[in-house]
Design a protein around this motif. Sequence first.
Motif, PDB file in Angstrom:
ATOM      1  N   ILE A 126     -74.852  20.009 -73.986  1.00 26.87           N
ATOM      2  CA  ILE A 126     -74.088  20.944 -74.816  1.00 26.87           C
ATOM      3  C   ILE A 126     -72.851  21.431 -74.066  1.00 26.87           C
ATOM      4  CG2 ILE A 126     -74.164  23.186 -75.981  1.00 26.87           C
ATOM      5  CD1 ILE A 126     -77.130  22.622 -76.607  1.00 26.87           C
ATOM      6  N   GLU A 127     -72.982  21.631 -72.750  1.00 30.08           N
ATOM      7  CA  GLU A 127     -71.826  22.014 -71.932  1.00 30.08           C
ATOM      8  C   GLU A 127     -70.736  20.946 -72.005  1.00 30.08           C
ATOM      9  OE1 GLU A 127     -70.640  22.603 -67.202  1.00 30.08           O
ATOM     10  OE2 GLU A 127     -72.722  22.228 -67.777  1.00 30.08           O
ATOM     11  N   TYR A 128     -71.133  19.669 -71.901  1.00 29.86           N
ATOM     12  CA  TYR A 128     -70.161  18.575 -71.970  1.00 29.86           C
ATOM     13  C   TYR A 128     -69.494  18.530 -73.342  1.00 29.86           C
ATOM     14  CZ  TYR A 128     -71.652  16.345 -67.556  1.00 29.86           C
ATOM     15  OH  TYR A 128     -71.913  16.050 -66.238  1.00 29.86           O
ATOM     16  N   VAL A 129     -70.300  18.652 -74.388  1.00 24.14           N
ATOM     17  CA  VAL A 129     -69.754  18.597 -75.744  1.00 24.14           C
ATOM     18  C   VAL A 129     -68.712  19.698 -75.936  1.00 24.14           C
ATOM     19  CG1 VAL A 129     -70.311  18.926 -78.190  1.00 24.14           C
ATOM     20  CG2 VAL A 129     -71.768  17.471 -76.752  1.00 24.14           C
ATOM     21  N   GLN A 130     -69.041  20.907 -75.508  1.00 23.46           N
ATOM     22  CA  GLN A 130     -68.105  22.032 -75.613  1.00 23.46           C
ATOM     23  C   GLN A 130     -66.803  21.720 -74.887  1.00 23.46           C
ATOM     24  OE1 GLN A 130     -69.391  25.757 -76.399  1.00 23.46           O
ATOM     25  NE2 GLN A 130     -67.236  25.922 -76.907  1.00 23.46           N
ATOM     26  N   ALA A 131     -66.905  21.170 -73.687  1.00 20.22           N
ATOM     27  CA  ALA A 131     -65.717  20.862 -72.899  1.00 20.22           C
ATOM     28  C   ALA A 131     -64.870  19.778 -73.558  1.00 20.22           C
ATOM     29  CB  ALA A 131     -66.132  20.424 -71.489  1.00 20.22           C
ATOM     30  N   GLN A 139     -65.464  19.204 -64.959  1.00 25.41           N
ATOM     31  CA  GLN A 139     -65.287  18.081 -64.038  1.00 25.41           C
ATOM     32  C   GLN A 139     -65.303  16.748 -64.766  1.00 25.41           C
ATOM     33  OE1 GLN A 139     -68.458  19.321 -61.125  1.00 25.41           O
ATOM     34  NE2 GLN A 139     -66.988  18.521 -59.630  1.00 25.41           N
ATOM     35  N   VAL A 140     -66.188  16.598 -65.748  1.00 22.19           N
ATOM     36  CA  VAL A 140     -66.230  15.344 -66.500  1.00 22.19           C
ATOM     37  C   VAL A 140     -64.942  15.157 -67.311  1.00 22.19           C
ATOM     38  CG1 VAL A 140     -67.393  14.118 -68.372  1.00 22.19           C
ATOM     39  CG2 VAL A 140     -68.736  15.144 -66.566  1.00 22.19           C
ATOM     40  N   VAL A 141     -64.420  16.235 -67.870  1.00 25.75           N
ATOM     41  CA  VAL A 141     -63.134  16.158 -68.561  1.00 25.75           C
ATOM     42  C   VAL A 141     -62.057  15.666 -67.600  1.00 25.75           C
ATOM     43  CG1 VAL A 141     -61.290  17.559 -69.575  1.00 25.75           C
ATOM     44  CG2 VAL A 141     -63.644  17.873 -70.330  1.00 25.75           C
ATOM     45  N   TYR A 142     -62.030  16.209 -66.390  1.00 26.10           N
ATOM     46  CA  TYR A 142     -61.039  15.794 -65.395  1.00 26.10           C
ATOM     47  C   TYR A 142     -61.257  14.331 -64.996  1.00 26.10           C
ATOM     48  CZ  TYR A 142     -58.250  15.760 -61.111  1.00 26.10           C
ATOM     49  OH  TYR A 142     -57.327  15.458 -60.138  1.00 26.10           O
ATOM     50  N   ALA A 143     -62.512  13.928 -64.867  1.00 28.46           N
ATOM     51  CA  ALA A 143     -62.800  12.529 -64.535  1.00 28.46           C
ATOM     52  C   ALA A 143     -62.264  11.596 -65.619  1.00 28.46           C
ATOM     53  CB  ALA A 143     -64.303  12.336 -64.354  1.00 28.46           C
ATOM     54  N   LEU A 144     -62.467  11.962 -66.875  1.00 33.88           N
ATOM     55  CA  LEU A 144     -61.968  11.127 -67.969  1.00 33.88           C
ATOM     56  C   LEU A 144     -60.444  11.057 -67.952  1.00 33.88           C
ATOM     57  CD1 LEU A 144     -64.316  12.247 -70.894  1.00 33.88           C
ATOM     58  CD2 LEU A 144     -64.395  10.093 -69.639  1.00 33.88           C
ATOM     59  N   LEU A 145     -59.801  12.181 -67.695  1.00 35.38           N
ATOM     60  CA  LEU A 145     -58.334  12.200 -67.650  1.00 35.38           C
ATOM     61  C   LEU A 145     -57.800  11.445 -66.438  1.00 35.38           C
ATOM     62  CD1 LEU A 145     -57.772  15.882 -68.802  1.00 35.38           C
ATOM     63  CD2 LEU A 145     -57.169  13.821 -70.092  1.00 35.38           C
ATOM     64  N   SER A 146     -58.674  11.175 -65.468  1.00 36.30           N
ATOM     65  CA  SER A 146     -58.306  10.369 -64.302  1.00 36.30           C
ATOM     66  C   SER A 146     -58.599   8.892 -64.517  1.00 36.30           C
ATOM     67  CB  SER A 146     -59.061  10.872 -63.059  1.00 36.30           C
ATOM     68  OG  SER A 146     -58.788  12.237 -62.806  1.00 36.30           O
ATOM     69  N   ASN A 147     -59.228   8.562 -65.633  1.00 39.82           N
ATOM     70  CA  ASN A 147     -59.606   7.185 -65.954  1.00 39.82           C
ATOM     71  C   ASN A 147     -58.424   6.487 -66.620  1.00 39.82           C
ATOM     72  OD1 ASN A 147     -60.655   4.867 -67.351  1.00 39.82           O
ATOM     73  ND2 ASN A 147     -62.704   5.729 -67.210  1.00 39.82           N
ATOM     74  N   GLU A 203     -53.273  17.718 -65.191  1.00 39.23           N
ATOM     75  CA  GLU A 203     -52.817  18.748 -64.266  1.00 39.23           C
ATOM     76  C   GLU A 203     -53.349  20.121 -64.668  1.00 39.23           C
ATOM     77  OE1 GLU A 203     -51.180  18.386 -61.345  1.00 39.23           O
ATOM     78  OE2 GLU A 203     -51.661  16.280 -61.766  1.00 39.23           O
ATOM     79  N   GLU A 204     -53.408  20.370 -65.968  1.00 40.03           N
ATOM     80  CA  GLU A 204     -53.936  21.648 -66.450  1.00 40.03           C
ATOM     81  C   GLU A 204     -55.401  21.814 -66.045  1.00 40.03           C
ATOM     82  OE1 GLU A 204     -55.229  23.575 -70.758  1.00 40.03           O
ATOM     83  OE2 GLU A 204     -53.577  22.144 -70.690  1.00 40.03           O
ATOM     84  N   VAL A 205     -56.194  20.769 -66.258  1.00 43.63           N
ATOM     85  CA  VAL A 205     -57.614  20.844 -65.931  1.00 43.63           C
ATOM     86  C   VAL A 205     -57.820  20.848 -64.418  1.00 43.63           C
ATOM     87  CG1 VAL A 205     -59.822  19.628 -66.135  1.00 43.63           C
ATOM     88  CG2 VAL A 205     -58.305  19.798 -68.113  1.00 43.63           C
ATOM     89  N   ARG A 206     -56.971  20.121 -63.691  1.00 44.18           N
ATOM     90  CA  ARG A 206     -57.075  20.108 -62.227  1.00 44.18           C
ATOM     91  C   ARG A 206     -56.943  21.510 -61.654  1.00 44.18           C
ATOM     92  NH1 ARG A 206     -57.580  21.026 -57.852  1.00 44.18           N
ATOM     93  NH2 ARG A 206     -57.121  19.850 -55.940  1.00 44.18           N
ATOM     94  N   GLY A 207     -56.129  22.334 -62.284  1.00 45.08           N
ATOM     95  CA  GLY A 207     -55.928  23.697 -61.821  1.00 45.08           C
ATOM     96  C   GLY A 207     -57.147  24.590 -61.965  1.00 45.08           C
ATOM     97  N   LEU A 208     -58.131  24.122 -62.729  1.00 47.98           N
ATOM     98  CA  LEU A 208     -59.359  24.899 -62.928  1.00 47.98           C
ATOM     99  C   LEU A 208     -60.440  24.533 -61.923  1.00 47.98           C
ATOM    100  CD1 LEU A 208     -59.543  24.608 -66.834  1.00 47.98           C
ATOM    101  CD2 LEU A 208     -58.591  26.502 -65.494  1.00 47.98           C
ATOM    102  N   LEU A 209     -60.159  23.542 -61.070  1.00 45.53           N
ATOM    103  CA  LEU A 209     -61.168  23.035 -60.141  1.00 45.53           C
ATOM    104  C   LEU A 209     -60.773  23.308 -58.698  1.00 45.53           C
ATOM    105  CD1 LEU A 209     -61.726  19.505 -61.756  1.00 45.53           C
ATOM    106  CD2 LEU A 209     -63.185  21.515 -62.035  1.00 45.53           C
ATOM    107  N   SER A 210     -61.776  23.420 -57.860  1.00 43.59           N
ATOM    108  CA  SER A 210     -61.516  23.489 -56.425  1.00 43.59           C
ATOM    109  C   SER A 210     -61.194  22.092 -55.908  1.00 43.59           C
ATOM    110  CB  SER A 210     -62.743  24.040 -55.699  1.00 43.59           C
ATOM    111  OG  SER A 210     -63.816  23.099 -55.753  1.00 43.59           O
ATOM    112  N   ALA A 242     -65.006  14.659 -58.905  1.00 48.12           N
ATOM    113  CA  ALA A 242     -64.756  14.091 -60.235  1.00 48.12           C
ATOM    114  C   ALA A 242     -63.955  12.804 -60.150  1.00 48.12           C
ATOM    115  CB  ALA A 242     -64.028  15.115 -61.104  1.00 48.12           C
ATOM    116  N   GLU A 243     -62.963  12.761 -59.289  1.00 45.88           N
ATOM    117  CA  GLU A 243     -62.122  11.570 -59.144  1.00 45.88           C
ATOM    118  C   GLU A 243     -62.907  10.375 -58.628  1.00 45.88           C
ATOM    119  OE1 GLU A 243     -58.010  14.046 -58.123  1.00 45.88           O
ATOM    120  OE2 GLU A 243     -59.165  13.074 -56.523  1.00 45.88           O
ATOM    121  N   ASN A 244     -63.940  10.642 -57.850  1.00 46.86           N
ATOM    122  CA  ASN A 244     -64.761   9.559 -57.298  1.00 46.86           C
ATOM    123  C   ASN A 244     -65.941   9.192 -58.183  1.00 46.86           C
ATOM    124  OD1 ASN A 244     -63.202   9.281 -54.955  1.00 46.86           O
ATOM    125  ND2 ASN A 244     -64.293  10.956 -53.936  1.00 46.86           N
TER     126      ASN A 244
END
Length: 381
Positions: A118-123, A80-88, A16-23, A30-32
């Motif tokens: 590097i962006e993914y690793v940081q996230a 978005q990838v972080v949110y996708a993982l949290l949706s897995n 939910e926290e990460v979802r709030g950062l996305l449109s 990400a969910e798909n």
Amino acid sequence: MFNVVKLLELKEKLREEVRGLLSEREARQAENDSHAKRRPRPCGLTIHTSIGCFFQCRYCYIYDMGYPAKASPYPLSGIQVVYALLSNKYFIPSLQGTYLAVGSVSEPFHPLVKERTIEYVQAFYTYLGNPVQFSTKAYINRGDAARIADASRGLISPLVTIVTLNKWSELEPQAPKPELRLETIKNLREAGLKPFLFLRPIIPGVTEREYKEIVDQALEYGAVGVVAGGLRVTKSIIKNLKESGVDIREVLKRVDVPVEKMRNGVQYDVYTGDIKSGIQKYALKKGLLFFPSACMANLYTHGMKCWRMSLYGVEVSGMRKPRVDEVASLLGRLGFKASSVMVGEATIIARGKCVNCDPTFVSEVVLHEFRMCPKLRLSGD
């Protein structure tokens, strides 16, 4: 022990926290995405920072799987990838959770995609904290090595692939030469990371003639250990190896299926246990760590251990093997009704029925709770 209820509550809170950062559009994308549905593999849950690979290694199976010999940055942003993982549903967040493996179907540090990686690793390290590992054949300069270390808080597990010094131009025609990959090891080590030589795939007819020199050079450039892995072939890989000058008789005699009976696109395991054993003995003799699985290196670089490591000379004092009743209790809370449980040296084997449970998720929880490889066997009704 894992509190499954609190674990799922933490996951939902993070989601939910990460979802709030996305449109709305970004969240739906990400969910798909496949990262929101993918099952973990033994090495962890694979992360794609791009799709396809320019290097066109002659032993690589991704081209048989339909991936292109080119690549571009993956379309999702890091958050978005972080949110996708949290949706897995299979993903477990936190340092004690699901291993993340970057680079399974691509080269994550090719110049065209390294910024996305590097962006993914940081996230991952900002929002999740899970153990992250990457495999690469790229040349990583000092500046990028420092950026990777900074993005991962000095924890990420690097695997640098070198499988031949003498035949790389035939087998890895578009990849950086091994000398540059040795520089990658040096630069990563100087940045404070713990790079492993990734001697995978083991290619019979090539590896047994070269592994000592490869290990010696990796040690000289700062590798802390060796991860060695086997070879899987398809009919086209056999053809590619032959055209590259490999004596494929050494490969074919180690495959159970004759080449004329191989089905197009199907991958077949090549027996390499004897060669891997020789690599293990030599690496340990040289004072290096040796692991037969990439996930063990990932654990090691993040300051953790598993019971399988004890079979390869790593001290696991302070760890206590679970009792059978503890394993059965956890399985029961997860909905797996075990009729039998066996706790071995490094594995847990349980037979039973899933009652409103998902065996893949149950295996993930058992793996990360007890640091033993689980094997769940479903019995009939």
